[in-house]
Design a protein around this motif. Sequence first.
Motif, PDB file in Angstrom:
ATOM      1  N   LEU A 130    -102.834  19.728  35.069  1.00 29.81           N
ATOM      2  CA  LEU A 130    -102.620  21.180  35.069  1.00 29.81           C
ATOM      3  C   LEU A 130    -101.223  21.533  35.589  1.00 29.81           C
ATOM      4  N   GLY A 131    -100.626  20.620  36.366  1.00 28.21           N
ATOM      5  CA  GLY A 131     -99.251  20.848  36.843  1.00 28.21           C
ATOM      6  C   GLY A 131     -98.244  20.947  35.715  1.00 28.21           C
ATOM      7  N   LEU A 132     -98.568  20.365  34.537  1.00 26.37           N
ATOM      8  CA  LEU A 132     -97.652  20.433  33.387  1.00 26.37           C
ATOM      9  C   LEU A 132     -97.512  21.854  32.844  1.00 26.37           C
ATOM     10  N   LEU A 133     -98.460  22.725  33.197  1.00 24.74           N
ATOM     11  CA  LEU A 133     -98.365  24.123  32.749  1.00 24.74           C
ATOM     12  C   LEU A 133     -97.163  24.838  33.377  1.00 24.74           C
ATOM     13  N   THR A 134     -96.634  24.279  34.475  1.00 28.33           N
ATOM     14  CA  THR A 134     -95.482  24.897  35.144  1.00 28.33           C
ATOM     15  C   THR A 134     -94.159  24.551  34.467  1.00 28.33           C
ATOM     16  N   VAL A 135     -94.192  23.557  33.564  1.00 26.42           N
ATOM     17  CA  VAL A 135     -92.945  23.096  32.921  1.00 26.42           C
ATOM     18  C   VAL A 135     -92.315  24.198  32.080  1.00 26.42           C
ATOM     19  N   GLN A 136     -93.137  25.016  31.423  1.00 26.24           N
ATOM     20  CA  GLN A 136     -92.598  26.047  30.537  1.00 26.24           C
ATOM     21  C   GLN A 136     -91.719  27.050  31.290  1.00 26.24           C
ATOM     22  N   SER A 137     -92.083  27.345  32.532  1.00 25.37           N
ATOM     23  CA  SER A 137     -91.303  28.327  33.305  1.00 25.37           C
ATOM     24  C   SER A 137     -89.914  27.816  33.675  1.00 25.37           C
ATOM     25  N   SER A 138     -89.700  26.483  33.614  1.00 23.65           N
ATOM     26  CA  SER A 138     -88.391  25.916  33.971  1.00 23.65           C
ATOM     27  C   SER A 138     -87.448  25.808  32.773  1.00 23.65           C
ATOM     28  N   GLN A 139     -87.894  26.223  31.570  1.00 21.85           N
ATOM     29  CA  GLN A 139     -87.086  26.042  30.355  1.00 21.85           C
ATOM     30  C   GLN A 139     -85.728  26.754  30.386  1.00 21.85           C
ATOM     31  N   PRO A 140     -85.641  28.016  30.857  1.00 21.71           N
ATOM     32  CA  PRO A 140     -84.323  28.674  30.878  1.00 21.71           C
ATOM     33  C   PRO A 140     -83.284  27.929  31.711  1.00 21.71           C
ATOM     34  N   THR A 141     -83.726  27.187  32.711  1.00 23.97           N
ATOM     35  CA  THR A 141     -82.798  26.438  33.574  1.00 23.97           C
ATOM     36  C   THR A 141     -82.444  25.078  32.992  1.00 23.97           C
ATOM     37  N   ILE A 142     -83.478  24.378  32.475  1.00 22.03           N
ATOM     38  CA  ILE A 142     -83.260  22.979  32.077  1.00 22.03           C
ATOM     39  C   ILE A 142     -82.671  22.841  30.676  1.00 22.03           C
ATOM     40  N   LYS A 143     -82.961  23.784  29.763  1.00 25.97           N
ATOM     41  CA  LYS A 143     -82.454  23.636  28.383  1.00 25.97           C
ATOM     42  C   LYS A 143     -80.930  23.623  28.304  1.00 25.97           C
ATOM     43  N   PRO A 144     -80.222  24.522  29.006  1.00 25.10           N
ATOM     44  CA  PRO A 144     -78.741  24.431  28.965  1.00 25.10           C
ATOM     45  C   PRO A 144     -78.223  23.105  29.517  1.00 25.10           C
ATOM     46  N   MET A 145     -78.877  22.572  30.576  1.00 22.83           N
ATOM     47  CA  MET A 145     -78.451  21.296  31.152  1.00 22.83           C
ATOM     48  C   MET A 145     -78.647  20.155  30.154  1.00 22.83           C
ATOM     49  N   ILE A 146     -79.791  20.164  29.460  1.00 25.92           N
ATOM     50  CA  ILE A 146     -80.079  19.120  28.472  1.00 25.92           C
ATOM     51  C   ILE A 146     -79.087  19.206  27.311  1.00 25.92           C
ATOM     52  N   PHE A 147     -78.815  20.426  26.846  1.00 26.20           N
ATOM     53  CA  PHE A 147     -77.891  20.597  25.720  1.00 26.20           C
ATOM     54  C   PHE A 147     -76.486  20.127  26.102  1.00 26.20           C
ATOM     55  N   GLU A 148     -76.069  20.446  27.318  1.00 30.49           N
ATOM     56  CA  GLU A 148     -74.738  20.050  27.780  1.00 30.49           C
ATOM     57  C   GLU A 148     -74.621  18.529  27.891  1.00 30.49           C
ATOM     58  N   LYS A 149     -75.714  17.871  28.291  1.00 32.18           N
ATOM     59  CA  LYS A 149     -75.674  16.420  28.489  1.00 32.18           C
ATOM     60  C   LYS A 149     -75.819  15.648  27.183  1.00 32.18           C
ATOM     61  N   TYR A 150     -76.791  16.090  26.309  1.00 29.01           N
ATOM     62  CA  TYR A 150     -77.123  15.308  25.107  1.00 29.01           C
ATOM     63  C   TYR A 150     -76.650  15.945  23.796  1.00 29.01           C
ATOM     64  N   HIS A 151     -76.208  17.204  23.842  1.00 27.69           N
ATOM     65  CA  HIS A 151     -75.752  17.940  22.649  1.00 27.69           C
ATOM     66  C   HIS A 151     -76.815  17.955  21.550  1.00 27.69           C
ATOM     67  N   MET A 152     -78.069  18.189  21.953  1.00 28.25           N
ATOM     68  CA  MET A 152     -79.181  18.264  21.002  1.00 28.25           C
ATOM     69  C   MET A 152     -79.494  19.734  20.728  1.00 28.25           C
ATOM     70  N   SER A 153     -79.280  20.152  19.488  1.00 30.36           N
ATOM     71  CA  SER A 153     -79.544  21.550  19.145  1.00 30.36           C
ATOM     72  C   SER A 153     -81.042  21.859  19.120  1.00 30.36           C
ATOM     73  N   GLU A 154     -81.888  20.794  19.001  1.00 27.34           N
ATOM     74  CA  GLU A 154     -83.345  20.991  18.947  1.00 27.34           C
ATOM     75  C   GLU A 154     -83.893  21.667  20.197  1.00 27.34           C
ATOM     76  N   VAL A 155     -83.207  21.498  21.327  1.00 26.35           N
ATOM     77  CA  VAL A 155     -83.740  22.051  22.575  1.00 26.35           C
ATOM     78  C   VAL A 155     -83.820  23.574  22.555  1.00 26.35           C
ATOM     79  N   TRP A 156     -83.037  24.219  21.676  1.00 31.39           N
ATOM     80  CA  TRP A 156     -83.060  25.690  21.628  1.00 31.39           C
ATOM     81  C   TRP A 156     -84.253  26.223  20.855  1.00 31.39           C
ATOM     82  N   CYS A 157     -84.990  25.347  20.170  1.00 32.43           N
ATOM     83  CA  CYS A 157     -86.198  25.780  19.447  1.00 32.43           C
ATOM     84  C   CYS A 157     -87.215  26.305  20.471  1.00 32.43           C
ATOM     85  N   PRO A 158     -87.754  27.518  20.263  1.00 34.20           N
ATOM     86  CA  PRO A 158     -88.701  28.084  21.248  1.00 34.20           C
ATOM     87  C   PRO A 158     -89.993  27.293  21.390  1.00 34.20           C
ATOM     88  N   LYS A 159     -90.314  26.466  20.372  1.00 37.72           N
ATOM     89  CA  LYS A 159     -91.547  25.668  20.430  1.00 37.72           C
ATOM     90  C   LYS A 159     -91.302  24.258  20.968  1.00 37.72           C
TER      91      LYS A 159
END
Length: 201
Positions: free
Chosen positions: A81-110
């Motif tokens: 059930l702790g995995l349900l908290t992952v969605q709330s961290s998306q605005p913070t972690i997605k820019p970091m992931i994109f900057e590190k890996y340059h994966m455009s897929e991370v911007w997909c809302p799903k």
Amino acid sequence: MIGYQSNGLIRYVPLNLAFPAIFTVYCLLGVVISIMGLFHYRLKAISSRNSGSRNLKIRKYLQRLVYMTYIILVATAISYLGLLTVQSSQPTIKPMIFEKYHMSEVWCPKFLVSDPYTWPIILAICTTFIFILFVGSVVLLCGAFTLIILLASRKDLSEYTLKVQKRFTTVLIVQAAVHVIFILGPIITIVISVYFDVYIN
């Protein structure tokens, strides 16, 4: 990085994106625990034919192991059930992931991404490993003791009955192994590829 994408009909349901993964794991845990229960009750039924003091000790030991496995099952289910908290961290972690890996897929809302060193991920993986270890122990011990009791009672059983019972126990062990592999396979793949930085295509 751990990534997860919600596809199929579930993507149209307005739920937390981690819910389908959690629900899938719950289904697998239910199947594995039911197979474990089948092994346990089969051993109890067969050992009741041979009620020696040694068999009673074995039954008591396995009964305790089964109760501990049920407690660990509940802990594992709660840990997911702790995995349900992952969605709330998306605005913070997605820019970091994109900057590190340059994966455009991370911007997909799903598409859900997570830091593999956060507590919900570590806790879910650890509790699953412990749960599978206990289930595997119960299944193997129950299967082994069932075969031992059947062989000890071979004077009271016909050759055909003994053969069918041994075959049935073997089939149950194989079935249990398949479900354990279905749970452990993806988790081991995630652990090896993410935590040990081994590329798996």
